[in-house]
Design an enzyme around this catalytic site. Structure first.
Site, PDB file in Angstrom:
ATOM      1  N   THR A 119       0.847  -1.202   0.000  1.00  0.00           N
ATOM      2  CA  THR A 119       0.000   0.000   0.000  1.00  0.00           C
ATOM      3  C   THR A 119       0.880   1.249   0.000  1.00  0.00           C
ATOM      4  O   THR A 119       0.616   2.212  -0.729  1.00  0.00           O
ATOM      5  CB  THR A 119      -0.934  -0.016   1.233  1.00  0.00           C
ATOM      6  OG1 THR A 119      -1.776  -1.172   1.135  1.00  0.00           O
ATOM      7  CG2 THR A 119      -1.789   1.231   1.303  1.00  0.00           C
TER       8      THR A 119
ATOM      9  N   ASN B 219      -7.003  -9.246  -7.533  1.00  0.00           N
ATOM     10  CA  ASN B 219      -6.961  -9.970  -6.258  1.00  0.00           C
ATOM     11  C   ASN B 219      -8.260 -10.716  -5.975  1.00  0.00           C
ATOM     12  O   ASN B 219      -8.265 -11.712  -5.272  1.00  0.00           O
ATOM     13  CB  ASN B 219      -6.629  -9.024  -5.096  1.00  0.00           C
ATOM     14  CG  ASN B 219      -7.620  -7.887  -4.963  1.00  0.00           C
ATOM     15  OD1 ASN B 219      -7.900  -7.187  -5.933  1.00  0.00           O
ATOM     16  ND2 ASN B 219      -8.164  -7.691  -3.791  1.00  0.00           N
TER      17      ASN B 219
ATOM     18  N   GLN C  13      -0.515  -9.224  -6.826  1.00  0.00           N
ATOM     19  CA  GLN C  13      -1.052 -10.587  -6.904  1.00  0.00           C
ATOM     20  C   GLN C  13      -0.432 -11.399  -8.042  1.00  0.00           C
ATOM     21  O   GLN C  13      -0.788 -12.563  -8.241  1.00  0.00           O
ATOM     22  CB  GLN C  13      -2.584 -10.563  -7.017  1.00  0.00           C
ATOM     23  CG  GLN C  13      -3.281  -9.964  -5.798  1.00  0.00           C
ATOM     24  CD  GLN C  13      -3.221 -10.856  -4.549  1.00  0.00           C
ATOM     25  OE1 GLN C  13      -2.722 -11.984  -4.571  1.00  0.00           O
ATOM     26  NE2 GLN C  13      -3.722 -10.336  -3.441  1.00  0.00           N
TER      27      GLN C  13
ATOM     28  N   SER D  82       4.371  -7.087  -2.748  1.00  0.00           N
ATOM     29  CA  SER D  82       4.180  -7.226  -1.304  1.00  0.00           C
ATOM     30  C   SER D  82       4.773  -8.548  -0.825  1.00  0.00           C
ATOM     31  O   SER D  82       4.708  -9.555  -1.541  1.00  0.00           O
ATOM     32  CB  SER D  82       2.675  -7.212  -1.018  1.00  0.00           C
ATOM     33  OG  SER D  82       2.439  -7.290   0.359  1.00  0.00           O
TER      34      SER D  82
ATOM     35  N   HIS E 173       3.800 -10.314   2.053  1.00  0.00           N
ATOM     36  CA  HIS E 173       2.922 -11.287   2.721  1.00  0.00           C
ATOM     37  C   HIS E 173       1.985 -12.012   1.769  1.00  0.00           C
ATOM     38  O   HIS E 173       1.245 -12.892   2.190  1.00  0.00           O
ATOM     39  CB  HIS E 173       2.165 -10.632   3.888  1.00  0.00           C
ATOM     40  CG  HIS E 173       1.067  -9.686   3.510  1.00  0.00           C
ATOM     41  ND1 HIS E 173      -0.245  -9.922   3.820  1.00  0.00           N
ATOM     42  CD2 HIS E 173       1.089  -8.499   2.866  1.00  0.00           C
ATOM     43  CE1 HIS E 173      -0.989  -8.908   3.404  1.00  0.00           C
ATOM     44  NE2 HIS E 173      -0.203  -8.027   2.822  1.00  0.00           N
TER      45      HIS E 173
ATOM     46  N   CYS F  53     -13.742  -5.439   3.943  1.00  0.00           N
ATOM     47  CA  CYS F  53     -13.091  -4.171   4.249  1.00  0.00           C
ATOM     48  C   CYS F  53     -12.263  -4.361   5.507  1.00  0.00           C
ATOM     49  O   CYS F  53     -12.335  -5.398   6.159  1.00  0.00           O
ATOM     50  CB  CYS F  53     -14.086  -3.032   4.455  1.00  0.00           C
ATOM     51  SG  CYS F  53     -15.792  -3.473   4.358  1.00  0.00           S
TER      52      CYS F  53
HETATM   53  N1  PLP Z   1      -2.756  -4.531  -4.263  1.00  0.00           N
HETATM   54  C1  PLP Z   1      -3.386  -5.695  -4.350  1.00  0.00           C
HETATM   55  C2  PLP Z   1      -3.826  -6.186  -5.696  1.00  0.00           C
HETATM   56  C3  PLP Z   1      -3.637  -6.462  -3.212  1.00  0.00           C
HETATM   57  O1  PLP Z   1      -4.271  -7.632  -3.304  1.00  0.00           O
HETATM   58  C4  PLP Z   1      -3.195  -5.961  -1.956  1.00  0.00           C
HETATM   59  C5  PLP Z   1      -3.508  -6.700  -0.708  1.00  0.00           C
HETATM   60  O2  PLP Z   1      -4.587  -7.246  -0.554  1.00  0.00           O
HETATM   61  C6  PLP Z   1      -2.515  -4.734  -1.913  1.00  0.00           C
HETATM   62  C7  PLP Z   1      -2.325  -4.051  -3.083  1.00  0.00           C
HETATM   63  C8  PLP Z   1      -2.002  -4.160  -0.626  1.00  0.00           C
HETATM   64  O3  PLP Z   1      -0.902  -4.901  -0.134  1.00  0.00           O
HETATM   65  P1  PLP Z   1      -0.336  -4.671   1.352  1.00  0.00           P
HETATM   66  O4  PLP Z   1      -1.212  -5.471   2.243  1.00  0.00           O
HETATM   67  O5  PLP Z   1       1.077  -5.189   1.338  1.00  0.00           O
HETATM   68  O6  PLP Z   1      -0.387  -3.228   1.644  1.00  0.00           O
END
Ligand code: PLP
Length: 384
Positions: A73, A152, A180, A200, A202, A324
């Site tokens: 994010t 996602n 993703q 990301s 995680h 959410c």
């Molecule tokens: N973008 C997508 C497509 C995601 O699926 C996610 C997490 O669900 C994010 C961004 C955000 O990732 P993070 O949790 O590392 O901030």
């Protein structure tokens, strides 16, 4: 709280890989600040630079193109708010299927945002991007185009190559949320026309709270946190060496083809099994090219709030794909953009598998699914 026995929500967050855990524990035992020039500092710097190489390798990026951030994010926000400022763009074109991290960052730029639609199969309408680019060209404006690599919620693989062909040769700029797709598809960052990508930890078996922004040299000025000049001035703040070490270790062990070879087969089994029990099953994005680890489906009439509660009581963790942060299940903006009717979208659930998933997990899920669907059918007097 019920302790879930079967975890089927890798797209929300994948379980920590043992190798990532081991790398984190080893890094936690080191003391110091990675910016210090003494031996303790150098040892931590070494941990971070090893991880940078590991992440760069999986992203097919140069090491210097990897900037560690506190989450995807944050990387996304840096790319969009920092990138819009650094490139001096006048407006943004953003797909309607983006993650909230992208939609909110685009809104926060305060610049005009053109929304690019999705088709009924969940693919970004490249012709809408072409129209936005042509309109901007006509008005002499510069755009930042924001798209994602893999959705996602639906797992639909987006036509990023076509978007790059369109935007690459122009003065407009391109950001791709690759969260993703990272570790599942070849990213080929350094040879692509995208200016910036976010990934990301995680989602690939690393820890939460660390991500990376991949930046081409000309995008280095896309900044959000100036701070103490860490990450070559591109992201201030003392790096979390342990989290970064876990990210690197996950990137190192995650074989790129893993999803296609193993997990896709499990998803196929799950979809076939569900359809055998519920022939009216709808799989969103089914006609599109989908990533192998996701199935977003609905049994018409069986609300996800009810079904997920039933599955949870049986120890099965699935998602609606649109939870959410409050934990409540909200309507999916992705399915809405695909033209899915609200009463069907209310029934959508997402199964997302990954490195820890097994055939037993899918068998357990199908058993639970059968129970929940059976209960619904008997209550509503409909034959399966
Ligand atoms: N973008 C997508 C497509 C995601 O699926 C996610 C997490 O669900 C994010 C961004 C955000 O990732 P993070 O949790 O590392 O901030």
């Amino acid at each position: 709280m019920t302790r879930s026995a079967i975890y089927l929500d890798h797209n929300a967050s994948a379980p920590l890989l043992p190798q990532a855990r081991a790398a984190m524990v080893a890094a936690l035992d080191l003391s110091g600040n990675p910016s210090s020039v003494h031996g303790h500092g150098r040892a931590l710097r070494n941990v971070i630079e090893t991880a940078r190489g590991q992440v760069a390798k999986l992203a097919e990026a140069e090491r210097g193109q990897v900037v560690f951030t506190g989450s995807a994010t944050e990387a996304i926000t840096q790319a969009i708010i920092g990138g819009a400022k650094a490139f001096g763009v006048d407006a943004l074109a953003v797909s309607a299927g983006e993650h909230m991290a992208v939609l909110k960052a685009a809104e926060a730029t305060g610049l005009p945002v053109t929304t690019v639609g999705l088709d009924g199969d969940g693919s970004i309408r490249v012709e809408d991007i072409a129209a936005a680019v042509a309109k901007a060209d006509g008005a002499g404006l510069r755009l930042l185009v924001c798209v994602h690599l893999v959705n996602n919620e639906t797992g639909v693989i987006q036509p990023v190559d076509r978007v790059e062909m369109l935007v690459g040769p122009t003065p407009h700029h391109l950001f791709v949320d690759a969260v993703q797709g990272f570790g599942k598809l070849a990213l080929e960052f350094s040879s692509r026309a995208s200016d910036m990508m976010a990934v990301s930890a995680h989602k690939i078996g690393g820890p939460a709270g660390v991500g990376a922004l991949l930046l081409k040299g000309h995008a280095d000025a896309a900044r959000l946190i100036p701070g103490g000049g860490q990450e070559q001035g591109r992201r201030g703040g003392t790096e979390s060496a342990a989290a970064i070490a876990g990210f690197g270790a996950a990137a190192e062990v995650l074989p790129g083809q893993f999803y296609e070879a193993n997990v896709s087969e499990l998803i196929r089994t799950a979809e076939e099994g569900m359809r055998a029990m519920a022939p009216d099953l709808v799989v969103f994005g089914e006609k599109s090219d989908r990533i192998g680890n996701v199935s977003n489906f609905a049994v018409p009439g069986l609300k996800n709030s009810v079904a997920m509660m039933g599955l949870d009581l049986l120890g099965l963790s699935v998602s609606s794909g649109s939870a959410c942060s409050s934990g409540k299940v909200g309507p999916s903006h992705v399915l809405a953009a695909m033209g899915v009717k609200p009463e069907l979208a209310e029934c959508a659930m997402r199964l997302s598998l990954g490195w820890s998933s097994t055939a037993d997990d899918v068998e357990g899920f199908l058993k639970g699914f059968g129970e929940v669907v059976g209960r619904h059918r008997s209550r509503h007097g409909r034959a399966a």
